[in-house]
Design an enzyme around this catalytic site. Structure first.
Site, PDB file in Angstrom:
ATOM      1  NE  ARG B  32      -4.299  -1.597   0.670  1.00 54.38           N
ATOM      2  CZ  ARG B  32      -5.260  -1.628   1.599  1.00 54.38           C
ATOM      3  NH1 ARG B  32      -5.263  -0.739   2.568  1.00 54.38           N
ATOM      4  NH2 ARG B  32      -6.207  -2.526   1.549  1.00 54.38           N
ATOM      5  CG  ASP B 141     -13.903   8.315   2.897  1.00 57.79           C
ATOM      6  OD1 ASP B 141     -14.583   7.277   2.854  1.00 57.79           O
ATOM      7  OD2 ASP B 141     -12.658   8.305   3.014  1.00 57.79           O
TER       8      ASP B 141
END
Lengths: 133, 281
Positions: B32, B141
């Site tokens: 990631r 978010d």
């Protein structure tokens, strides 16, 4: 009393696509039969009407759209849920397929999640490991 | 990556996003964060983590948090919560608010927008019942990057097929090359905001319905308790909280209880007003 096994007819001139679709659909608990063109698919339906038809558009010997039109003209042929599964991905093709009697539409490439969602949308039960609740 | 660096990163993510990174997820870190290293010209992951220790570059910090959070989503994900919203939660809210004719809904982890737009489509389908109502659909978010994507409402062919009925694809989307954009009218129904669930909710106002699905699973128990307590404050009396299939309030707060008839749906433990009212709206 045991429940009747659901059946799915996969109509596609690509043996690879039929194989991939078969693997997923069989996992859902369906018995799968295959046809490589529209004519063969009509013959199979005349013998035993499936619950679900996964249908390619471009095929020799009657394409998917012509097959669907022919199928929907008979009383028994109105019963199966028909999901187009095709590389035709423009609005015009999708709208035409729905007008022609398709219940859902999948644009290739597709995966198990997409197929799962589409079968649920047309109200077909599937055997799945997904825990919704 | 050394054990020390991993522990530092774990504490860092916990503090900034609430994300509880378990040891089993260690394998995710390199894959990631590799794109973040490339983007900010760090030769190694160790260099990146070293930079986090000594500088406070907001852009790098956001990129690290965003890279480690999960944005998996699709239209009408799990389907049943949306059926529940349409058939139970929405009719109850409309009956409850009939006098003031206002409805407020919050998607607390909106990701790239599929969940709030799914709700927007359901609201659009219910438009005759909402005539004359003011409906606020707030979508937040932690990641500003996904919020920007969500605002565009532009999705790949693959994304629009995951859960979206084809009839609604034709009805609510326009094809742009190989992509599909949700209609301007639906986009205008959703107010997207970057927001960290670890921060106070007071500025958001109070809500009839809060969707927070598949988010709490990434937090540890104290963080879950804290967030659920603040959801209880933000819900109007009789309001509904919708959690993911693997999430619950049980053992985490006594202010919210499961709806005995509908799994995934939660409400106040007692009908009294929440302990702390959010900003009046």
């Amino acid at each position: 009393m045991s429940q009747r096994e659901m059946t799915c007819l996969v109509v596609d001139d690509s043996a690879v696509i039929r194989k991939v679709a078969r693997r997923i659909i069989e996992d859902f608990g369906y018995a799968v039969v295959e046809a490589e063109d529209g004519d063969s698919a009509l013959a199979i339906c005349a013998e035993s009407m499936p619950d679900l038809i996964l249908l390619d558009w471009n095929m020799p010997n009657r394409d998917g759209y012509a097959f669907l039109q022919e199928l929907r003209q008979t009383e028994a042929g109105k019963r199966p849920k028909v999901v187009f599964c095709t590389t035709e991905n423009d609005v015009g093709a999708i709208a035409r397929a729905l007008r022609g009697g398709a219940d859902e539409y999948i644009m290739k490439p597709f995966d198990r999640d997409i197929l799962t969602a589409k079968l649920e949308q047309v109200g077909l039960s599937i055997r799945t490991n997904t825990d919704f609740y | 990556m050394t054990e020390f660096d991993f522990e530092y990163l774990r504490a860092y993510l916990k503090q900034r996003s609430g994300l509880a990174l378990s040891s089993e997820k260690r394998y995710l870190v390199e894959s990631r964060l590799a794109p973040v290293c490339r983007r900010f010209n760090f030769a190694t992951l160790r260099d990146l983590i070293g930079s986090l220790k000594i500088t406070h570059d907001g852009a790098i910090e956001r990129a690290v948090v965003e890279a480690m959070t999960t944005n998996e989503t699709f239209f009408f994900r799990d389907r049943l919560p949306f059926d529940l919203f349409r058939d139970v939660v929405l009719p109850e809210a409309l009956a409850r608010n009939a006098a003031r004719r206002r409805l407020r809904i919050w998607c607390a982890a909106a990701s790239t927008g599929q969940e709030p737009y799914s709700i927007a489509m359901l609201l659009q389908e219910a438009a005759p019942r909402l005539s004359g109502w003011q409906v606020d659909l707030v979508a937040t978010d932690i990641s500003s990057e996904v919020i920007e994507r969500a605002k565009l409402g532009l999705y790949s062919q693959f994304e629009v097929q995951r859960g979206l009925p084809v009839q609604w694809l034709l009805k609510y989307f326009t094809q742009i090359g190989e992509q599909w954009q949700i209609s301007a009218s639906l986009r205008s129904m959703v107010e997207f905001r970057q927001f960290n669930l670890l921060h106070g909710f007071e500025g958001l106002g109070s809500f009839d319905v809060i969707f927070c699905r598949n988010v709490l699973i990434y937090f540890d128990a104290p963080t879950k308790s804290e967030i659920l307590g603040r959801f209880a404050n933000s819900l109007i009396p009789g309001g509904a909280l919708m959690l993911g299939a693997a999430e619950t309030v049980i053992g985490l707060t006594d202010r919210l209880v499961p709806d005995t008839k509908h799994r995934g749906l939660y409400g106040h433990a007692s009908p009294q007003a929440p302990a702390l009212r959010a900003v009046a709206v």
